[in-house]
Write a protein that holds these residues in place. Structure first.
Motif, PDB file in Angstrom:
ATOM      1  N   ASN A 188       0.793  -1.235   0.000  1.00 47.75           N
ATOM      2  CA  ASN A 188       0.000   0.000   0.000  1.00 47.75           C
ATOM      3  C   ASN A 188       0.823   1.281   0.000  1.00 47.75           C
ATOM      4  O   ASN A 188       0.369   2.322   0.473  1.00 47.75           O
ATOM      5  N   ASN A 189       2.034   1.230  -0.527  1.00 49.30           N
ATOM      6  CA  ASN A 189       2.842   2.428  -0.685  1.00 49.30           C
ATOM      7  C   ASN A 189       2.561   3.063  -2.040  1.00 49.30           C
ATOM      8  O   ASN A 189       2.136   2.385  -2.982  1.00 49.30           O
ATOM      9  N   SER A 190       2.832   4.361  -2.161  1.00 50.82           N
ATOM     10  CA  SER A 190       2.491   5.065  -3.403  1.00 50.82           C
ATOM     11  C   SER A 190       3.565   6.065  -3.798  1.00 50.82           C
ATOM     12  O   SER A 190       4.139   6.753  -2.949  1.00 50.82           O
ATOM     13  N   LEU A 191       3.822   6.124  -5.098  1.00 50.61           N
ATOM     14  CA  LEU A 191       4.575   7.213  -5.717  1.00 50.61           C
ATOM     15  C   LEU A 191       3.583   7.949  -6.598  1.00 50.61           C
ATOM     16  O   LEU A 191       3.109   7.403  -7.605  1.00 50.61           O
ATOM     17  N   VAL A 192       3.255   9.193  -6.246  1.00 50.19           N
ATOM     18  CA  VAL A 192       2.155   9.868  -6.915  1.00 50.19           C
ATOM     19  C   VAL A 192       2.593  10.794  -8.028  1.00 50.19           C
ATOM     20  O   VAL A 192       1.740  11.378  -8.710  1.00 50.19           O
TER      21      VAL A 192
ATOM     22  N   GLY B 285       9.288   4.703 -11.729  1.00 49.18           N
ATOM     23  CA  GLY B 285       8.283   4.279 -10.763  1.00 49.18           C
ATOM     24  C   GLY B 285       8.845   3.686  -9.492  1.00 49.18           C
ATOM     25  O   GLY B 285       9.751   4.227  -8.878  1.00 49.18           O
ATOM     26  N   GLY B 286       8.316   2.522  -9.121  1.00 50.47           N
ATOM     27  CA  GLY B 286       8.700   1.912  -7.860  1.00 50.47           C
ATOM     28  C   GLY B 286       7.785   2.324  -6.735  1.00 50.47           C
ATOM     29  O   GLY B 286       8.212   2.942  -5.770  1.00 50.47           O
ATOM     30  N   GLY B 287       6.508   1.976  -6.870  1.00 51.63           N
ATOM     31  CA  GLY B 287       5.579   2.313  -5.798  1.00 51.63           C
ATOM     32  C   GLY B 287       5.947   1.633  -4.496  1.00 51.63           C
ATOM     33  O   GLY B 287       5.862   2.229  -3.430  1.00 51.63           O
ATOM     34  N   GLY B 288       6.364   0.374  -4.584  1.00 52.46           N
ATOM     35  CA  GLY B 288       6.820  -0.342  -3.398  1.00 52.46           C
ATOM     36  C   GLY B 288       8.294  -0.115  -3.131  1.00 52.46           C
ATOM     37  O   GLY B 288       8.684   0.340  -2.059  1.00 52.46           O
ATOM     38  N   ILE B 289       9.134  -0.443  -4.146  1.00 55.40           N
ATOM     39  CA  ILE B 289      10.584  -0.367  -3.997  1.00 55.40           C
ATOM     40  C   ILE B 289      11.190   0.182  -5.278  1.00 55.40           C
ATOM     41  O   ILE B 289      10.803  -0.222  -6.381  1.00 55.40           O
ATOM     42  N   PHE B 290      12.173   1.059  -5.143  1.00 55.30           N
ATOM     43  CA  PHE B 290      12.967   1.509  -6.283  1.00 55.30           C
ATOM     44  C   PHE B 290      14.427   1.169  -6.035  1.00 55.30           C
ATOM     45  O   PHE B 290      14.950   1.350  -4.934  1.00 55.30           O
ATOM     46  N   CYS B 291      15.079   0.674  -7.087  1.00 52.65           N
ATOM     47  CA  CYS B 291      16.485   0.297  -7.033  1.00 52.65           C
ATOM     48  C   CYS B 291      17.230   1.113  -8.077  1.00 52.65           C
ATOM     49  O   CYS B 291      17.014   0.943  -9.273  1.00 52.65           O
ATOM     50  N   ALA B 292      18.086   2.041  -7.645  1.00 57.49           N
ATOM     51  CA  ALA B 292      18.781   2.946  -8.561  1.00 57.49           C
ATOM     52  C   ALA B 292      19.944   2.249  -9.249  1.00 57.49           C
ATOM     53  O   ALA B 292      20.322   1.125  -8.906  1.00 57.49           O
ATOM     54  N   ASP B 293      20.524   2.952 -10.239  1.00 58.42           N
ATOM     55  CA  ASP B 293      21.647   2.356 -10.950  1.00 58.42           C
ATOM     56  C   ASP B 293      22.815   2.122  -9.996  1.00 58.42           C
ATOM     57  O   ASP B 293      23.018   2.851  -9.029  1.00 58.42           O
ATOM     58  N   ALA B 294      23.596   1.065 -10.282  1.00 61.07           N
ATOM     59  CA  ALA B 294      24.764   0.674  -9.485  1.00 61.07           C
ATOM     60  C   ALA B 294      24.409   0.268  -8.069  1.00 61.07           C
ATOM     61  O   ALA B 294      25.225   0.365  -7.155  1.00 61.07           O
ATOM     62  N   SER B 295      23.181  -0.174  -7.865  1.00 58.32           N
ATOM     63  CA  SER B 295      22.780  -0.700  -6.561  1.00 58.32           C
ATOM     64  C   SER B 295      22.342  -2.153  -6.726  1.00 58.32           C
ATOM     65  O   SER B 295      22.174  -2.645  -7.837  1.00 58.32           O
ATOM     66  N   THR B 296      22.173  -2.836  -5.613  1.00 58.40           N
ATOM     67  CA  THR B 296      21.815  -4.250  -5.625  1.00 58.40           C
ATOM     68  C   THR B 296      20.623  -4.490  -4.724  1.00 58.40           C
ATOM     69  O   THR B 296      20.587  -4.001  -3.584  1.00 58.40           O
ATOM     70  N   LEU B 297      19.644  -5.239  -5.226  1.00 59.44           N
ATOM     71  CA  LEU B 297      18.462  -5.593  -4.455  1.00 59.44           C
ATOM     72  C   LEU B 297      18.202  -7.084  -4.614  1.00 59.44           C
ATOM     73  O   LEU B 297      18.072  -7.583  -5.728  1.00 59.44           O
TER      74      LEU B 297
ATOM     75  N   LEU C  57       6.216 -10.249   0.831  1.00 51.07           N
ATOM     76  CA  LEU C  57       4.951  -9.949   0.163  1.00 51.07           C
ATOM     77  C   LEU C  57       4.980  -8.499  -0.286  1.00 51.07           C
ATOM     78  O   LEU C  57       5.102  -7.587   0.537  1.00 51.07           O
ATOM     79  N   ILE C  58       4.878  -8.273  -1.598  1.00 50.35           N
ATOM     80  CA  ILE C  58       4.911  -6.930  -2.172  1.00 50.35           C
ATOM     81  C   ILE C  58       3.650  -6.776  -3.013  1.00 50.35           C
ATOM     82  O   ILE C  58       3.566  -7.292  -4.132  1.00 50.35           O
ATOM     83  N   THR C  59       2.654  -6.094  -2.461  1.00 51.41           N
ATOM     84  CA  THR C  59       1.364  -6.033  -3.131  1.00 51.41           C
ATOM     85  C   THR C  59       0.636  -4.728  -2.806  1.00 51.41           C
ATOM     86  O   THR C  59       0.909  -4.072  -1.802  1.00 51.41           O
ATOM     87  N   ASN C  60      -0.290  -4.367  -3.709  1.00 49.41           N
ATOM     88  CA  ASN C  60      -1.142  -3.183  -3.540  1.00 49.41           C
ATOM     89  C   ASN C  60      -0.360  -1.883  -3.437  1.00 49.41           C
ATOM     90  O   ASN C  60      -0.811  -0.932  -2.796  1.00 49.41           O
ATOM     91  N   ASN C  61       0.808  -1.826  -4.059  1.00 54.27           N
ATOM     92  CA  ASN C  61       1.551  -0.587  -4.180  1.00 54.27           C
ATOM     93  C   ASN C  61       1.221   0.074  -5.517  1.00 54.27           C
ATOM     94  O   ASN C  61       0.793  -0.597  -6.459  1.00 54.27           O
ATOM     95  N   GLY C  62       1.434   1.369  -5.612  1.00 55.71           N
ATOM     96  CA  GLY C  62       1.098   2.071  -6.847  1.00 55.71           C
ATOM     97  C   GLY C  62       2.120   3.122  -7.202  1.00 55.71           C
ATOM     98  O   GLY C  62       2.778   3.697  -6.326  1.00 55.71           O
ATOM     99  N   ALA C  63       2.258   3.364  -8.503  1.00 54.98           N
ATOM    100  CA  ALA C  63       3.214   4.372  -8.971  1.00 54.98           C
ATOM    101  C   ALA C  63       2.652   5.113 -10.170  1.00 54.98           C
ATOM    102  O   ALA C  63       1.904   4.556 -10.971  1.00 54.98           O
ATOM    103  N   GLY C  64       3.049   6.380 -10.291  1.00 57.76           N
ATOM    104  CA  GLY C  64       2.670   7.162 -11.453  1.00 57.76           C
ATOM    105  C   GLY C  64       3.515   6.830 -12.670  1.00 57.76           C
ATOM    106  O   GLY C  64       3.099   7.058 -13.800  1.00 57.76           O
ATOM    107  N   GLY C  65       4.720   6.306 -12.463  1.00 55.29           N
ATOM    108  CA  GLY C  65       5.563   5.827 -13.553  1.00 55.29           C
ATOM    109  C   GLY C  65       5.444   4.323 -13.663  1.00 55.29           C
ATOM    110  O   GLY C  65       4.610   3.691 -13.015  1.00 55.29           O
TER     111      GLY C  65
END
Length: 345
Positions: free
Chosen positions: A209-213, A219-231, A237-245
């Motif tokens: 239930n996280n949001s990027l508006v 995007g990445g409503g739940g999680i965003f991983c930038a360049d040169a990073s590791t995830l 459980l990753i569900t019901n998140n939303g993003a504008g991108g």
């Protein structure tokens, strides 16, 4: 009141009850330093423990609305509440200023261990691209270990719940707990944003239930991983998140090398990347805009890509997604790679 409740340079501080509220640390808008951080608590050494029913609320500072913890601190959260605090620094420094600021609840480069308690309803005012961390802004070589508790309802321009600093070797390990209902208002990562050179493992827990508006960044409503990073993701459980991108659940920066591994039954489903600024859904994802590199998705996100899924994942370059869901069933996902359909059924 001005000043702080606690200035700690060593020893052990245990907060097991009571209230630390309403402290306001003054600062200079033109030149901030670590001495301006931490509205209620400023700790540079020793052990700081928050447990039971301790409340740290409604405090203000330039960075770290409630707490600043430096590299010599071991901070343990096994209960209590960090709520309603605010990081006030909001000077317009230009998007290319990568000295990120924020941390509505906590800022620091300490070892932070959270097993219970609440970090909730904190706000970071800073609005530049690399700023954020409504709940926590992890700096330098900081380590964040979360095995339980709730990081909820926090707001920042990026990394609504948790954000790591650009270009430094931060580490985030999540083995339980909830990162839920946080909001990023401008850049990526409604729940969590792992920035360049950061390393993260999410082995269990709930990202929901996280949001990027905003619609002008990746995007990445739940999680965003930038360049040169590791995830690395497993058994979460990753569900019901939303993003504008693109990438309502998880998004990786497509303009640089990232490493996202999804294995051992991570459940990622029912995320959306079609939300508008007012929270409504119009059924259409938004293209990124804001510079030459960011505008390239209008060239490639067409046809087969738009027809075959981008709401749960938006990944590029080095990413591995396996087919096992929690409970042992098949994910039956589909998507695209290099303008070709890929699926696992």
């Amino acid at each position: 009141c001005t000043g702080r409740a606690i200035n700690q340079s060593g020893g052990t501080v245990n907060i097991t009850g009571g209230y630390i509220c309403g402290f306001n640390q003054p600062y200079n808008l033109d030149s901030y330093s670590t001495s301006d951080f931490g509205g209620a608590i400023y700790a540079t050494g020793g052990k700081l423990n928050l447990s039971s029913t301790g409340v740290i609320a409604a405090n203000r500072a330039a960075l770290g609305g409630a707490i600043y913890v430096g590299s010599g601190v071991n901070f343990t959260i096994s209960g209590g509440y960090i709520s309603g605090n605010r990081a006030l620094y909001d000077k317009d420094r230009g998007e290319d200023d990568r000295n990120c600021v924020g941390g509505g609840g906590i800022i620091g480069n300490a070892t932070i261990n959270m097993s219970a308690g609440y970090i909730t309803n904190n706000i970071a005012d800073a609005q530049q691209y690399f700023d954020g961390g409504g709940g926590i802004l992890l700096q330098d070589s900081g380590v964040l270990n979360i095995s339980g508790g709730y990081i909820t309802g926090n707001i920042a321009q990026g990394g609504g719940g948790i954000k790591t600093q650009f270009g430094v070797n931060t580490t985030v390990i999540i083995t339980g707990g909830h990162v839920s209902s946080n909001i990023a208002t401008q850049s990526e990562g409604g729940g969590i944003s792992i920035d360049r050179n950061g390393y993260a493992e999410i082995r269990a827990g709930y990202i929901t239930n996280n949001s990027l508006v905003n619609t002008v960044h990746w995007g990445g409503g739940g999680i965003f991983c930038a360049d040169a990073s590791t995830l690395k993701l497993e058994s979460a459980l990753i569900t019901n998140n939303g993003a504008g991108g693109f990438g309502g659940g998880i998004a990786g920066c497509p303009t640089g090398h990232i490493y996202i591994y999804v294995e051992r039954g991570c459940a990622i489903y029912d995320n959306k990347d079609i939300i508008e600024l007012d929270g409504t859904q119009d059924g259409k994802p938004n293209y990124v805009s804001g510079g030459t590199k960011m505008d390239i998705d209008t060239q490639y996100c067409v046809g087969v890509f738009l027809e075959n899924g981008h709401s749960d994942y938006f990944c590029a370059l080095d990413s591995t997604v396996t087919n096992a869901m929690l409970g042992g069933s098949y994910a039956e996902w589909q998507g695209t790679a290099d303008q070709q359909i890929v699926n696992a059924k």
